[in-house]
Design a protein around this motif. Structure first.
Motif, mmCIF file in Angstrom:
data_model
loop_
_atom_site.group_PDB
_atom_site.id
_atom_site.type_symbol
_atom_site.label_atom_id
_atom_site.label_comp_id
_atom_site.label_asym_id
_atom_site.label_seq_id
_atom_site.Cartn_x
_atom_site.Cartn_y
_atom_site.Cartn_z
ATOM 1 N N THR A 150 0.838 -1.212 0.000
ATOM 2 C CA THR A 150 0.000 0.000 0.000
ATOM 3 C C THR A 150 0.871 1.260 0.000
ATOM 4 O O THR A 150 0.544 2.253 -0.646
ATOM 5 C CB THR A 150 -0.930 0.035 1.228
ATOM 6 O OG1 THR A 150 -0.138 -0.076 2.411
ATOM 7 C CG2 THR A 150 -1.937 -1.098 1.201
ATOM 8 N N ARG A 151 1.982 1.188 0.737
ATOM 9 C CA ARG A 151 2.906 2.333 0.774
ATOM 10 C C ARG A 151 3.495 2.581 -0.622
ATOM 11 O O ARG A 151 3.634 3.718 -1.079
ATOM 12 C CB ARG A 151 4.004 2.011 1.782
ATOM 13 C CG ARG A 151 4.984 3.111 2.021
ATOM 14 C CD ARG A 151 6.029 2.659 3.062
ATOM 15 N NE ARG A 151 7.158 3.536 3.009
ATOM 16 C CZ ARG A 151 7.229 4.702 3.627
ATOM 17 N NH1 ARG A 151 6.247 5.088 4.410
ATOM 18 N NH2 ARG A 151 8.278 5.470 3.486
ATOM 19 N N GLY A 152 3.804 1.463 -1.310
ATOM 20 C CA GLY A 152 4.340 1.554 -2.671
ATOM 21 C C GLY A 152 3.329 2.167 -3.632
ATOM 22 O O GLY A 152 3.692 2.899 -4.555
ATOM 23 N N PHE A 153 2.048 1.872 -3.402
ATOM 24 C CA PHE A 153 0.981 2.430 -4.257
ATOM 25 C C PHE A 153 1.001 3.960 -4.184
ATOM 26 O O PHE A 153 0.952 4.658 -5.205
ATOM 27 C CB PHE A 153 -0.367 1.878 -3.777
ATOM 28 C CG PHE A 153 -1.565 2.423 -4.516
ATOM 29 C CD1 PHE A 153 -1.882 1.974 -5.790
ATOM 30 C CD2 PHE A 153 -2.386 3.378 -3.930
ATOM 31 C CE1 PHE A 153 -2.996 2.476 -6.468
ATOM 32 C CE2 PHE A 153 -3.505 3.885 -4.596
ATOM 33 C CZ PHE A 153 -3.803 3.423 -5.870
ATOM 34 N N PHE A 154 1.105 4.488 -2.979
ATOM 35 C CA PHE A 154 1.128 5.950 -2.816
ATOM 36 C C PHE A 154 2.446 6.520 -3.355
ATOM 37 O O PHE A 154 2.467 7.568 -4.003
ATOM 38 C CB PHE A 154 0.922 6.307 -1.331
ATOM 39 C CG PHE A 154 0.861 7.783 -1.042
ATOM 40 C CD1 PHE A 154 0.312 8.681 -1.953
ATOM 41 C CD2 PHE A 154 1.340 8.282 0.159
ATOM 42 C CE1 PHE A 154 0.246 10.058 -1.668
ATOM 43 C CE2 PHE A 154 1.282 9.642 0.448
ATOM 44 C CZ PHE A 154 0.737 10.526 -0.466
ATOM 45 N N LYS A 155 3.535 5.802 -3.099
ATOM 46 C CA LYS A 155 4.843 6.265 -3.589
ATOM 47 C C LYS A 155 4.812 6.422 -5.115
ATOM 48 O O LYS A 155 5.235 7.439 -5.655
ATOM 49 C CB LYS A 155 5.901 5.217 -3.193
ATOM 50 C CG LYS A 155 7.296 5.765 -3.020
ATOM 51 C CD LYS A 155 8.310 4.660 -2.806
ATOM 52 C CE LYS A 155 8.371 4.173 -1.372
ATOM 53 N NZ LYS A 155 9.379 3.109 -1.173
ATOM 54 N N ASN A 156 4.259 5.422 -5.794
ATOM 55 C CA ASN A 156 4.161 5.497 -7.263
ATOM 56 C C ASN A 156 3.293 6.670 -7.703
ATOM 57 O O ASN A 156 3.626 7.381 -8.650
ATOM 58 C CB ASN A 156 3.550 4.215 -7.848
ATOM 59 C CG ASN A 156 4.513 3.063 -7.749
ATOM 60 O OD1 ASN A 156 5.721 3.249 -7.610
ATOM 61 N ND2 ASN A 156 3.978 1.841 -7.795
ATOM 62 N N VAL A 160 4.569 16.800 3.487
ATOM 63 C CA VAL A 160 4.779 16.542 2.064
ATOM 64 C C VAL A 160 4.870 15.036 1.806
ATOM 65 O O VAL A 160 5.527 14.305 2.536
ATOM 66 C CB VAL A 160 6.085 17.229 1.598
ATOM 67 C CG1 VAL A 160 6.453 16.814 0.172
ATOM 68 C CG2 VAL A 160 5.935 18.738 1.670
ATOM 69 N N GLY A 161 4.213 14.602 0.734
ATOM 70 C CA GLY A 161 4.392 13.254 0.199
ATOM 71 C C GLY A 161 4.054 12.155 1.198
ATOM 72 O O GLY A 161 3.053 12.220 1.910
ATOM 73 N N LEU A 162 4.936 11.152 1.253
ATOM 74 C CA LEU A 162 4.674 9.973 2.086
ATOM 75 C C LEU A 162 4.443 10.324 3.547
ATOM 76 O O LEU A 162 3.687 9.654 4.256
ATOM 77 C CB LEU A 162 5.864 9.009 2.002
ATOM 78 C CG LEU A 162 5.942 8.170 0.731
ATOM 79 C CD1 LEU A 162 7.299 7.484 0.642
ATOM 80 C CD2 LEU A 162 4.823 7.128 0.707
ATOM 81 N N ASP A 173 -12.863 7.522 5.402
ATOM 82 C CA ASP A 173 -12.932 7.178 6.824
ATOM 83 C C ASP A 173 -11.733 6.304 7.157
ATOM 84 O O ASP A 173 -10.965 5.908 6.273
ATOM 85 C CB ASP A 173 -14.277 6.505 7.166
ATOM 86 C CG ASP A 173 -14.469 5.149 6.503
ATOM 87 O OD1 ASP A 173 -13.630 4.249 6.717
ATOM 88 O OD2 ASP A 173 -15.469 4.970 5.775
ATOM 89 N N ALA A 174 -11.603 5.999 8.431
ATOM 90 C CA ALA A 174 -10.373 5.347 8.902
ATOM 91 C C ALA A 174 -10.371 3.823 8.751
ATOM 92 O O ALA A 174 -9.452 3.167 9.226
ATOM 93 C CB ALA A 174 -10.097 5.734 10.349
ATOM 94 N N THR A 175 -11.374 3.267 8.048
ATOM 95 C CA THR A 175 -11.227 1.857 7.697
ATOM 96 C C THR A 175 -10.394 1.745 6.410
ATOM 97 O O THR A 175 -10.101 0.650 5.948
ATOM 98 C CB THR A 175 -12.589 1.131 7.516
ATOM 99 O OG1 THR A 175 -13.324 1.763 6.468
ATOM 100 C CG2 THR A 175 -13.396 1.157 8.805
ATOM 101 N N ALA A 176 -10.035 2.888 5.844
ATOM 102 C CA ALA A 176 -9.203 2.907 4.632
ATOM 103 C C ALA A 176 -7.746 3.130 5.001
ATOM 104 O O ALA A 176 -7.445 3.895 5.921
ATOM 105 C CB ALA A 176 -9.669 4.031 3.716
ATOM 106 N N SER A 177 -6.855 2.514 4.263
ATOM 107 C CA SER A 177 -5.436 2.778 4.457
ATOM 108 C C SER A 177 -5.121 4.203 3.994
ATOM 109 O O SER A 177 -5.454 4.572 2.862
ATOM 110 C CB SER A 177 -4.615 1.797 3.625
ATOM 111 O OG SER A 177 -3.281 2.266 3.552
ATOM 112 N N PRO A 178 -4.464 5.008 4.827
ATOM 113 C CA PRO A 178 -4.092 6.355 4.378
ATOM 114 C C PRO A 178 -3.251 6.344 3.107
ATOM 115 O O PRO A 178 -3.365 7.247 2.279
ATOM 116 C CB PRO A 178 -3.293 6.914 5.563
ATOM 117 C CG PRO A 178 -3.850 6.205 6.749
ATOM 118 C CD PRO A 178 -4.151 4.815 6.258
ATOM 119 N N TYR A 179 -2.429 5.320 2.932
ATOM 120 C CA TYR A 179 -1.628 5.237 1.699
ATOM 121 C C TYR A 179 -2.546 5.092 0.486
ATOM 122 O O TYR A 179 -2.341 5.724 -0.554
ATOM 123 C CB TYR A 179 -0.712 4.012 1.726
ATOM 124 C CG TYR A 179 0.411 4.034 2.728
ATOM 125 C CD1 TYR A 179 1.279 5.118 2.838
ATOM 126 C CD2 TYR A 179 0.648 2.927 3.541
ATOM 127 C CE1 TYR A 179 2.333 5.109 3.738
ATOM 128 C CE2 TYR A 179 1.706 2.902 4.442
ATOM 129 C CZ TYR A 179 2.551 3.991 4.538
ATOM 130 O OH TYR A 179 3.595 3.968 5.420
#
Ligand code: GLU
Ligand code: MG
Length: 437
Positions: A102-108, A188-190, A331-337
């Motif tokens: 999930t972190r990689g998804f946001f990074k991309n 900023v960003g991540l 809402d907070a059931t979602a990953s912030p990433y």
């Protein structure tokens, strides 16, 4: 007390929960480079100790590799060891980002946004939560009593969030019974997602230490006021100026912000499968609750899914700096990433296609006739997770954001979650999510 301290390597999964492995303090240095292995089938976990069907066998593993800048160590309790953890990147054995991270998804998403625009993305979450098992009787909304009843809690929380270095800005009572809100400065960003993840865990831990439970569930009970996780965001240019703002443009929204708003508004219904991703999310989402019920855009309008937040500052430079946009559906059931990744990609699509700014709505869209809404291009947001998943499936652009394995496994987790929840009454559904989130 540092005796017996462990350090957690933690990551945020499809269902927005932190999963973790731990090492004793004296082992952490040795784990910084390659982290710890983890069977990827774990990514198919629903929030309820049941795996969704998935393509991963018993062999497949990723490394959960700690990100040094996310080190969090909170040492404020006499009767418990420090709360010490790192957020991780999920990497394959050859050191690449795992395609389902999930972190990689946001990074991309951030990289694509920067490549296209040369801008940085700046964001902050608002965290609404409910304190359960609070021995103190509920107080009227927003009152001093509501916050002073839990003064010991807010004192510990303020200390803990200050140590966590998340840019804490406010700690306050909210509208609901035993509902509170915490906000941080934008990052900023991540780091924007990291701050949100860390803040939530610290809010939970501080409550736990005092025998309460803090829950971020979108609805603690069917008639409770909802807990939202609104996202404020803006863009920075290379000189550090707010590139979302342009005083010469309609609503002071820069041209790039106008396209971005248009992209988000167009894909809003489909991205609900990411921003409001649980069966219980749809007890919150809807008109007349300030959580938003339509794919609308407005200035100041708290019933709009996406709104411009102008600054009250009369000083033009300060007003330009503070100007930002807010997405209200999450809402907070979602990953912030995943939330921020989807937001950036939806906006980016609008920028690529140079989509025109939608008409802004300055009333509750629910008060408009169906014809008025259709003239404004406003549609109702989905009314269930199943509908949101169908809308995502039908939106070829949104569907293509995730690599196929990620998309398929994410949808499988969410469909399984629907299955697991389908026979629950609204009361039971709320109770179940309040226990997990
Ligand atoms: N609690 C509302 C929600 O569910 C938001 C209220 C507010 O504007 O702070 O989103
Ligand atoms: Mg609020």
């Amino acid at each position: 007390m540092t005796d017996g301290e462990i350090v957690l390597l933690a990551w945020n999964d499809y269902v927005g929960l932190m999963r973790c492995r731990g090492v004793p303090l004296n082992q952490i240095e040795a784990r910084m480079e390659f982290g710890l292995g983890w069977a990827v089938a774990g990514q198919a976990q629903t929030p309820f100790a049941q795996l969704a069907p998935n393509p991963w066998g018993p062999m497949l593993e990723v490394r959960q590799v700690p990100v040094p800048s996310t080190k969090t160590r909170i040492d404020i309790w006499d009767d418990a060891p420090p709360f010490h953890f790192y957020l991780c990147d999920s990497k394959t054995n050859d050191g690449k980002n795992w395609e389902c991270c999930t972190r990689g998804f946001f990074k991309n998403a951030l990289e694509l946004f920067h490549q296209e625009t040369g801008l940085e993305f700046l964001a902050a979450f608002e965290h609404e939560f409910t304190l359960l098992d609070d021995p103190v009787a509920a107080a009227p909304s927003f009152t001093i009593e509501a916050i002073r009843n839990v003064a010991r809690y807010t004192q510990d929380l303020t200390k803990a969030l200050t140590q966590a270095n998340v840019g804490l800005e406010t700690v306050e009572p909210e509208f609901g019974v035993n509902q509170y809100e915490v906000t941080s400065a934008p990052a900023v960003g991540l780091e924007a997602a990291e701050r949100a993840i860390i803040t939530r865990e610290v809010i939970r831990e501080t409550a736990r230490r005092l025998g309460y439970r803090a829950t971020f569930t979108p609805k603690a009970s069917p008639d409770a006021i909802g807990n939202g996780a609104h996202v404020h965001f803006s863009f920075l240019d290379s000189k550090g100026n707010n590139a979302t703002y342009d005083a010469t443009q309609p609503n002071n929204a820069s041209v790039v912000a106008q396209h971005f708003i248009a992209g988000v508004t167009r894909h809003m219904r489909a991205i609900c499968a990411i921003t409001s991703p649980s069966p219980v999310s749809y007890l919150r989402l809807g008109p007349n609750h300030w959580s938003c019920g339509y794919s609308s855009f407005g200035v100041q309008n708290r019933e709009a899914a996406l709104r411009i937040c102008p600054s009250p500052d009369q000083n033009p430079a300060k007003a330009a700096k503070a100007y930002n946009l807010e997405l209200r559906a999450p809402d907070a059931t979602a990953s912030p990433y995943l939330v921020l990744g989807a937001l950036v990609l939806a906006g980016l699509q609008g920028i690529k296609e140079k989509l025109p700014l939608p008409k802004s709505v300055d009333v509750d869209p629910n008060d408009l006739s169906e014809q008025q809404r259709s003239e404004l291009g406003i549609e109702p947001l989905p009314s269930s997770l199943a509908e949101a998943l169908d809308l995502m499936e039908a939106d070829a652009i949104v569907k293509a954001w995730m690599p196929p394995t990620m998309y398929e496994s994410y949808v499988a987790v969410k469909r399984t979650e629907i299955e697991l929840a389908k026979d629950l009454s609204d009361e039971a559904l709320c109770e179940r999510y309040a226990r997990v989130y």
